[in-house]
Design a protein around this motif. Structure first.
Motif, short mmCIF file in Angstrom:
data_model
loop_
_atom_site.label_atom_id
_atom_site.label_comp_id
_atom_site.label_asym_id
_atom_site.label_seq_id
_atom_site.Cartn_x
_atom_site.Cartn_y
_atom_site.Cartn_z
N TYR A 42 0.73 58.85 37.14
CA TYR A 42 1.22 60.69 37.05
C TYR A 42 3.49 59.62 36.49
CZ TYR A 42 -2.51 62.45 38.13
OH TYR A 42 -4.27 63.22 37.50
N CYS A 43 4.33 60.53 37.36
CA CYS A 43 5.23 60.08 37.35
C CYS A 43 6.08 60.40 38.77
CB CYS A 43 6.73 61.31 37.53
SG CYS A 43 6.62 61.92 35.20
N CYS B 248 5.32 63.04 42.05
CA CYS B 248 4.53 63.87 40.89
C CYS B 248 3.53 64.23 42.89
CB CYS B 248 3.52 63.67 40.03
SG CYS B 248 2.64 64.77 39.12
N HIS C 12 0.34 65.71 41.63
CA HIS C 12 -1.42 65.39 41.21
C HIS C 12 -1.40 63.99 42.03
CE1 HIS C 12 -1.57 68.39 38.27
NE2 HIS C 12 -0.58 67.59 37.86
N CYS D 87 -0.99 67.75 32.51
CA CYS D 87 -1.09 66.33 33.14
C CYS D 87 -1.88 66.09 33.22
CB CYS D 87 0.49 65.89 34.31
SG CYS D 87 2.01 66.17 33.30
N ARG E 178 -4.62 63.29 33.02
CA ARG E 178 -4.82 61.64 33.13
C ARG E 178 -6.17 61.64 34.72
NH1 ARG E 178 1.64 61.89 33.18
NH2 ARG E 178 1.91 63.49 30.84
N ASN F 196 2.91 73.54 40.02
CA ASN F 196 4.26 73.41 40.07
C ASN F 196 5.13 74.47 39.01
OD1 ASN F 196 3.77 72.52 37.44
ND2 ASN F 196 3.18 70.30 37.96
N GLY G 205 3.79 71.30 32.65
CA GLY G 205 4.45 69.23 32.90
C GLY G 205 4.67 68.54 31.63
N MET H 248 4.78 68.95 43.16
CA MET H 248 6.18 68.76 43.14
C MET H 248 5.97 68.09 41.29
SD MET H 248 4.99 68.03 46.32
CE MET H 248 3.98 66.37 46.25
N CYS H 249 7.05 68.77 40.86
CA CYS H 249 7.08 68.33 39.46
C CYS H 249 9.13 67.41 39.51
CB CYS H 249 6.81 69.31 38.56
SG CYS H 249 6.88 68.52 36.06
N PRO H 250 8.71 66.99 40.14
CA PRO H 250 10.45 66.19 39.73
C PRO H 250 10.91 66.04 38.44
CG PRO H 250 8.96 64.93 40.83
CD PRO H 250 8.19 65.81 40.48
N THR H 251 10.46 65.79 37.36
CA THR H 251 10.88 65.02 36.37
C THR H 251 10.77 66.62 35.50
OG1 THR H 251 9.25 63.04 36.15
CG2 THR H 251 9.73 63.93 34.58
N GLN H 252 10.22 67.13 34.74
CA GLN H 252 10.63 68.70 34.95
C GLN H 252 11.78 69.49 35.40
OE1 GLN H 252 10.27 67.89 31.66
NE2 GLN H 252 8.50 67.15 30.83
#
Ligand code: SF4
Length: 246
Positions: free
Chosen positions: A18-19, A22, A24, A52, A55, A122, A126, A212-216
């Motif tokens: 994961y990012c 994240c 997850h 996501c 994964r 989240n 994502g 949390m999904c900081p990327t998106q």
């Protein structure tokens, strides 16, 4: 030297997929810890989903399969009814469960299926690029609605724990958060309890993790923790919603 911290035995050493920041990874760890503590990894079957969360296919050291988009609860129902001695869980994001999979989860909950649902909310799609999800907050900007969610066109965010508790009279349904250690500890307790409910044949169980999904969200990992606390929790209150309580 005494080892005081390590990877749960119920997780493999497959590389973290994961990012940074994240949620997850935290959820997977909590599920792995619960399996270890309850000694159930050898009889667990996980049903992963689209998004996501797929994964985690190689992350859990138990039998894993995959449901088509949103169909995890139907697949889990079949597995549990065929092999009631197994502990069956789905692992679904909000894009999977609260959008295309709404029908499956409502009916599985209403039947009080003896499965455990790990639901990671989240507030965004994502994996596909940050589009608006059914759980996206009002005003939240996404790639599909750059002006923010407008209830006139996008409706109101779905509160899955509240909705499912209305249709599932024998259920342990709880919403937790991952934004700090205190809340992660509470989430760990809820995760364990959810599996115990299935082991004792008490009812349907689901843990909703505000994650949390900081990327998106287009923020850094620290800002993402604050966003969960300040934006998500006021709309998605934490606590127990089902008839079965701790
Ligand atoms: S896109 Fe979001 S949910 Fe997906 S791995 Fe990255 S941070 Fe996690």
């Amino acid at each position: 030297m005494k080892k005081i911290f390590g990877r749960p035995e119920a997780l493999t050493d497959f590389p973290y997929p994961y990012c940074p920041g994240c949620g997850h990874g935290i959820v997977q760890r909590l599920v792995g810890e619960a399996m270890d503590q309850l000694g159930i990894a050898g009889r667990c079957i996980g049903v992963t989903s689209a998004g996501c969360s797929v994964r985690n296919w190689k992350q859990f050291a138990c039998d894993m399969t995959m449901g088509l988009h949103g169909r995890g609860p139907a697949v889990a129902t079949g597995l549990k009814r065929t092999a009631p001695e197994c502990i069956v869980f789905t692992y679904q994001g909000d894009g999977d469960m609260a959008a295309i999979g709404t029908g499956e989860i409502i009916h599985a909950a209403s039947r009080c299926e003896r499965i455990t649902v790990i639901f990671v909310n989240n507030a965004v799609f994502g994996a596909t690029g940050g589009q608006q999800a059914p759980t996206t907050l009002l005003g939240q900007k996404t790639t599909s609605f750059p002006g923010g969610r407008d209830p006139r066109t996008g409706g109101y965010p779905l509160k899955m724990s509240e909705m499912l508790s209305l249709v599932s009279p024998e259920s342990y349904i709880v919403r937790v958060s991952l934004h700090d250690v205190k809340h992660i500890n509470q989430a760990a307790k809820a995760t364990r309890r959810a599996f115990e409910v299935q082991m004792k044949d008490e009812g349907f169980s689901m843990v909703e993790y505000l994650s949390m999904c900081p990327t998106q969200w287009k923020v850094n990992p620290v800002q993402a923790l604050k966003w969960v606390e300040e934006k998500m929790i006021p709309y998605y209150p934490l606590g127990e919603y089902g008839s079965i309580r701790n």
